[in-house]
Design a protein around this motif. Structure first.
Motif, short mmCIF file in Angstrom:
data_model
loop_
_atom_site.label_atom_id
_atom_site.label_comp_id
_atom_site.label_asym_id
_atom_site.label_seq_id
_atom_site.Cartn_x
_atom_site.Cartn_y
_atom_site.Cartn_z
N UNK A 92 0.91 -1.41 -0.31
CA UNK A 92 -0.21 0.08 -0.09
C UNK A 92 1.25 1.48 -0.21
N UNK A 93 2.25 0.84 0.71
CA UNK A 93 3.26 2.56 0.38
C UNK A 93 4.06 2.21 0.10
N UNK A 94 4.76 2.73 -1.23
CA UNK A 94 5.97 2.65 -2.42
C UNK A 94 6.82 3.47 -1.96
N UNK A 95 8.02 3.58 -3.34
CA UNK A 95 8.67 4.52 -2.87
C UNK A 95 8.16 5.54 -4.38
N UNK A 96 7.26 4.70 -5.30
CA UNK A 96 7.03 5.86 -6.07
C UNK A 96 5.23 7.02 -5.53
N UNK A 97 4.95 6.19 -4.07
CA UNK A 97 3.64 7.16 -3.83
C UNK A 97 4.54 8.59 -2.33
N UNK A 98 6.08 8.30 -2.28
CA UNK A 98 6.55 9.53 -1.52
C UNK A 98 6.81 10.87 -2.53
N UNK A 99 6.46 11.14 -3.97
CA UNK A 99 6.35 12.32 -3.68
C UNK A 99 5.34 12.91 -3.52
N UNK A 100 4.10 12.77 -3.70
CA UNK A 100 2.94 13.14 -3.40
C UNK A 100 2.65 13.06 -1.54
N UNK A 101 3.50 12.13 -1.04
CA UNK A 101 3.39 12.40 0.15
C UNK A 101 4.43 13.48 0.60
N UNK A 102 5.03 13.48 -0.10
CA UNK A 102 6.42 14.85 0.43
C UNK A 102 5.21 16.16 -0.28
N UNK A 103 5.12 15.97 -1.35
CA UNK A 103 4.30 17.27 -1.82
C UNK A 103 2.35 18.09 -0.53
N UNK A 104 1.54 16.69 0.15
CA UNK A 104 1.18 16.86 0.54
C UNK A 104 1.10 16.98 2.15
N UNK A 105 2.38 16.69 2.16
CA UNK A 105 2.52 16.57 4.07
C UNK A 105 3.97 16.66 3.60
N UNK A 106 4.73 18.11 4.08
CA UNK A 106 5.98 17.92 3.90
C UNK A 106 6.97 17.33 4.98
N UNK A 107 6.25 17.69 6.40
CA UNK A 107 7.19 17.34 7.27
C UNK A 107 6.53 16.17 7.93
N UNK A 108 6.72 15.15 6.78
CA UNK A 108 6.51 13.95 7.78
C UNK A 108 8.17 12.37 7.16
N UNK A 109 7.85 11.53 8.06
CA UNK A 109 8.65 10.45 8.38
C UNK A 109 7.67 9.62 8.22
N UNK A 110 8.89 8.56 7.70
CA UNK A 110 8.52 7.23 7.47
C UNK A 110 9.00 5.80 7.80
N UNK A 111 7.69 5.18 8.80
CA UNK A 111 8.50 3.51 9.42
C UNK A 111 7.87 3.13 9.21
#
Length: 256
Positions: A211-230
């Motif tokens: 459900x979460x992959x590297x290809x989703x990272x750009x959209x995560x960062x655009x919408x939620x710039x202060x995110x960290x992933x575990x």
């Protein structure tokens, strides 16, 4: 819309939980009990699930606004959402950032997924069951066995089967969920415009989930710039139930 809510704990900062598809607020009880000595914990039944009211359409923006209205008296708070509940929580943070002190998204990304075919199969099977002939719950489990061979999934779905004075019924709004699967696996990108949420965001994914992959990272960062992933080892999509101790420790550190 008033959502069915279970409250654990009576002091400390507030944490609200939004469950995923086919779930209920009580699915988070184990985590909530562990947090309740230090936090006020709210377990919400999402619209069309559990004991909360049903809606006529499935729209993440509308659902997020309903949840926001329900949570407004408790804000600001930490908001945790898994899967469908994670998308509701993300939309809520984007549209009502003043309500969300920090956000935890569990194994879902702000994207449209390719298919919900597996979910449609579950829903079709549940809708086709003749509940009028049921006398015992184990008969329902047997009726689901062929279509849902995984006993854990089968037990999870059967949590939504309730008996009242007029017989057995599903608490889920199966008609809506089955007919609007595109909306459920989708993401309301256009309705959200260019909004972003600048609060702290934690993404918790299962290492065995797709459900979460590297290809989703750009959209995560655009919408939620202060995110960290575990990524949690030994867990799939249901991270919090497959690795509860690890999930709890990661969550505690983030909300501390």
């Amino acid at each position: 819309m008033s959502l069915h809510t279970t409250v654990l704990g009576d002091h400390g900062s507030t944490i609200a939980f939004c469950h995923g598809l086919f779930g209920q607020g009580k699915n988070w009880t184990q985590i909530a009990k562990a947090l309740s000595p230090d936090h006020r914990v709210l377990l919400l039944d999402m619209p069309n699930h559990g004991r909360s009211p049903w809606t006529e359409t499935f729209d993440y923006v509308e659902l997020a606004d309903m949840v926001a209205s329900h949570l407004e008296p408790e804000a600001p708070l930490a908001l945790v959402g898994h899967s469908m509940g994670g998308k509701i929580a993300m939309c809520l943070a984007l549209r009502h950032p003043e309500l969300v002190e920090r956000l935890v998204v569990v194994d879902v990304a702000p994207v449209t997924y390719a298919s919900g075919r597996e979910f449609v199969g579950y829903i079709d099977t549940m809708r086709q069951m003749d509940l009028t002939t049921l006398e015992r719950r184990d008969q329902a489990e047997e009726a689901l066995r062929e279509a849902v061979p995984n006993p854990v999934v089968r037990s999870f779905l059967l949590q939504n089967l309730r008996r009242s004075d007029d017989g057995w019924h599903w608490q889920l709004n199966l008609d809506l969920l089955g007919e609007d699967m595109d909306g459920l696996v989708g993401w309301p990108d256009e309705k959200l415009g260019d909004t972003s949420y600048d609060g702290a965001v934690l993404w918790v994914g299962g290492a065995g989930s797709d459900y979460i992959s590297d290809e989703h990272a750009a959209e995560m960062d655009r919408r939620f710039p202060r995110n960290r992933r575990v990524l949690v080892k030994g867990a799939g999509h249901w991270v919090h139930s497959e690795q509860p101790e690890v999930f709890l420790e990661v969550l505690r550190r983030f909300v501390r």
